[in-house]
Scaffold this active site. Structure first.
Site, PDB file in Angstrom:
ATOM      1  N   LYS A   7     -20.415  15.515 -59.630  1.00 31.11           N
ATOM      2  CA  LYS A   7     -19.817  14.677 -58.570  1.00 31.11           C
ATOM      3  C   LYS A   7     -18.800  15.469 -57.750  1.00 31.11           C
ATOM      4  O   LYS A   7     -18.823  15.441 -56.538  1.00 31.11           O
ATOM      5  CB  LYS A   7     -19.091  13.456 -59.163  1.00 31.11           C
ATOM      6  CG  LYS A   7     -19.975  12.444 -59.819  1.00 31.11           C
ATOM      7  CD  LYS A   7     -19.188  11.200 -60.213  1.00 31.11           C
ATOM      8  CE  LYS A   7     -18.083  11.447 -61.223  1.00 31.11           C
ATOM      9  NZ  LYS A   7     -18.551  11.767 -62.579  1.00 31.11           N
ATOM     10  N   ARG A  12     -17.588  24.599 -68.087  1.00 26.87           N
ATOM     11  CA  ARG A  12     -16.807  24.555 -66.848  1.00 26.87           C
ATOM     12  C   ARG A  12     -15.454  25.268 -66.984  1.00 26.87           C
ATOM     13  O   ARG A  12     -14.753  25.093 -67.954  1.00 26.87           O
ATOM     14  CB  ARG A  12     -16.582  23.073 -66.501  1.00 26.87           C
ATOM     15  CG  ARG A  12     -15.713  22.820 -65.315  1.00 26.87           C
ATOM     16  CD  ARG A  12     -15.943  21.448 -64.766  1.00 26.87           C
ATOM     17  NE  ARG A  12     -15.578  20.370 -65.680  1.00 26.87           N
ATOM     18  CZ  ARG A  12     -15.755  19.090 -65.399  1.00 26.87           C
ATOM     19  NH1 ARG A  12     -16.320  18.724 -64.269  1.00 26.87           N
ATOM     20  NH2 ARG A  12     -15.392  18.162 -66.255  1.00 26.87           N
ATOM     21  N   ARG A  61     -10.316  22.785 -68.818  1.00 28.13           N
ATOM     22  CA  ARG A  61      -9.606  21.497 -68.871  1.00 28.13           C
ATOM     23  C   ARG A  61      -9.455  21.038 -70.310  1.00 28.13           C
ATOM     24  O   ARG A  61     -10.352  21.245 -71.121  1.00 28.13           O
ATOM     25  CB  ARG A  61     -10.422  20.454 -68.094  1.00 28.13           C
ATOM     26  CG  ARG A  61      -9.912  20.198 -66.705  1.00 28.13           C
ATOM     27  CD  ARG A  61     -10.880  19.385 -65.915  1.00 28.13           C
ATOM     28  NE  ARG A  61     -11.290  18.129 -66.576  1.00 28.13           N
ATOM     29  CZ  ARG A  61     -12.090  17.242 -66.003  1.00 28.13           C
ATOM     30  NH1 ARG A  61     -12.549  17.454 -64.789  1.00 28.13           N
ATOM     31  NH2 ARG A  61     -12.414  16.147 -66.633  1.00 28.13           N
ATOM     32  N   ARG A  69     -16.582  10.991 -73.766  1.00 28.73           N
ATOM     33  CA  ARG A  69     -16.529  10.596 -72.347  1.00 28.73           C
ATOM     34  C   ARG A  69     -17.882  10.066 -71.889  1.00 28.73           C
ATOM     35  O   ARG A  69     -17.947   9.133 -71.081  1.00 28.73           O
ATOM     36  CB  ARG A  69     -16.092  11.783 -71.483  1.00 28.73           C
ATOM     37  CG  ARG A  69     -14.580  11.994 -71.521  1.00 28.73           C
ATOM     38  CD  ARG A  69     -14.162  13.400 -71.192  1.00 28.73           C
ATOM     39  NE  ARG A  69     -14.573  13.846 -69.885  1.00 28.73           N
ATOM     40  CZ  ARG A  69     -14.714  15.127 -69.552  1.00 28.73           C
ATOM     41  NH1 ARG A  69     -14.486  16.082 -70.432  1.00 28.73           N
ATOM     42  NH2 ARG A  69     -15.069  15.450 -68.349  1.00 28.73           N
TER      43      ARG A  69
HETATM   44  P1  ADP Z   1     -15.230  13.644 -65.321  1.00 27.52           P
HETATM   45  O1  ADP Z   1     -15.950  13.009 -64.167  1.00 27.52           O
HETATM   46  O2  ADP Z   1     -15.728  15.000 -65.630  1.00 27.52           O
HETATM   47  O3  ADP Z   1     -15.133  12.751 -66.521  1.00 27.52           O
HETATM   48  P2  ADP Z   1     -12.642  13.241 -64.035  1.00 27.52           P
HETATM   49  O4  ADP Z   1     -11.842  14.388 -63.556  1.00 27.52           O
HETATM   50  O5  ADP Z   1     -13.230  12.327 -63.008  1.00 27.52           O
HETATM   51  O6  ADP Z   1     -13.732  13.926 -64.936  1.00 27.52           O
HETATM   52  O7  ADP Z   1     -11.786  12.337 -65.035  1.00 27.52           O
HETATM   53  C1  ADP Z   1     -11.092  12.886 -66.143  1.00 27.52           C
HETATM   54  C2  ADP Z   1     -10.388  11.773 -66.941  1.00 27.52           C
HETATM   55  O8  ADP Z   1      -9.419  11.100 -66.097  1.00 27.52           O
HETATM   56  C3  ADP Z   1     -11.291  10.651 -67.466  1.00 27.52           C
HETATM   57  O9  ADP Z   1     -11.905  10.979 -68.695  1.00 27.52           O
HETATM   58  C4  ADP Z   1     -10.245   9.504 -67.601  1.00 27.52           C
HETATM   59  O10 ADP Z   1      -9.446   9.666 -68.752  1.00 27.52           O
HETATM   60  C5  ADP Z   1      -9.348   9.684 -66.395  1.00 27.52           C
HETATM   61  N1  ADP Z   1      -9.819   8.910 -65.210  1.00 27.52           N
HETATM   62  C6  ADP Z   1     -10.277   9.427 -64.037  1.00 27.52           C
HETATM   63  N2  ADP Z   1     -10.584   8.441 -63.172  1.00 27.52           N
HETATM   64  C7  ADP Z   1     -10.329   7.269 -63.806  1.00 27.52           C
HETATM   65  C8  ADP Z   1     -10.453   5.899 -63.450  1.00 27.52           C
HETATM   66  N3  ADP Z   1     -10.932   5.509 -62.257  1.00 27.52           N
HETATM   67  N4  ADP Z   1     -10.095   4.954 -64.359  1.00 27.52           N
HETATM   68  C9  ADP Z   1      -9.612   5.318 -65.569  1.00 27.52           C
HETATM   69  N5  ADP Z   1      -9.474   6.589 -65.981  1.00 27.52           N
HETATM   70  C10 ADP Z   1      -9.826   7.566 -65.120  1.00 27.52           C
END
Ligand code: ADP
Length: 222
Positions: A14, A125, A158, A169
């Protein structure tokens, strides 16, 4: 005015695709994960509250995330949302706040890939501490291990990009985020795009899916 949501499991690409499309279509890219990580890095009140959830691979509670993203979104004219909404409650709140502003989500792009591909992408990553460029040690390694090709900065992993947290996740995605697919299908804006293959190939599929869907395409054909 155009607003697009990018959906899909962790590791599907994404972020990579969102950066390219936002640039091409003139959209403001809002990545909830990046916003949370910036808050954690800066040790803001929100960052301190969010850290344990992000590190464990669970979701940050809706009430902490919603204002952080929506305030920025409503400030911008046209946005690409990446990582938000992630629960039905977040999507409902987004719809409500948007309706008040006479806006609507124009398209929800769902990127898909098989689970083993996702795990490999997540665990491989690395991102640059300095310029934030991303590489993958399996399919796009840097020339010198641990060093960014772009700026020479140190590459880091990360805290949530390990196999155990990645599995969790993905389970959290299946339980809490996948139901959103039906939310956007029902709204008639869902566009499903296969996320496997080279980034450029996936990018072309996304542009084609959006162009086919829109009577007034905001992104030209590749
Ligand atoms: P990925 O898409 O690889 O899981 P992100 O960078 O989008 O990584 O998100 C990393 C973490 O941040 C998620 O596992 C969660 O803990 C938190 N997070 C991100 N966006 C949200 C959201 N909209 N609601 C709740 N938690 C979120």
């Amino acid at each position: 005015m155009t607003d697009i949501v990018f959906m899909g499991p962790p590791g599907v690409g994404k972020g990579t695709q969102a950066v390219v499309l936002a640039e091409r279509a003139g959209l403001i890219h809002l990545a909830s994960g990046d916003l949370l990580r910036a808050n954690i890095r800066d040790q803001t009140e929100l960052g301190l509250l969010a850290k344990s959830y992000v590190d464990s691979g669970g979701l940050v509670p809706d009430e902490l995330v919603v204002d952080m993203v929506l305030d920025r979104m409503l400030d911008a004219v046209a946005t690409l949302l990446d990582g938000f909404p992630r629960t039905v409650a977040q999507a409902v709140e987004l719809d409500r706040r948007f309706a008040l502003a006479h806006r609507r989500i124009d398209a929800a792009v769902l990127l898909t890939a098989p689970r083993p591909t996702l795990i490999r992408r997540i665990v491989g990553r690395r991102s640059c501490r300095q310029c934030r460029a991303q590489i993958n040690i399996y399919h796009s390694p840097s020339r010198v291990e641990g060093i960014c090709d772009v700026c020479g900065g140190k590459l880091m992993t990360r805290s949530d990009d390990n196999t155990a947290t990645a599995q969790l996740r993905l389970d959290v995605y299946d339980d809490q985020t996948r139901p959103l697919v039906e939310h956007y299908r029902a709204a008639g804006v869902l566009r499903e795009v296969e996320g496997t293959g080279e980034p450029a190939e996936v990018g072309s599929r996304i542009v084609a899916a959006l162009a086919a869907a829109s009577p007034h395409p905001m992104v030209g054909s590749p």
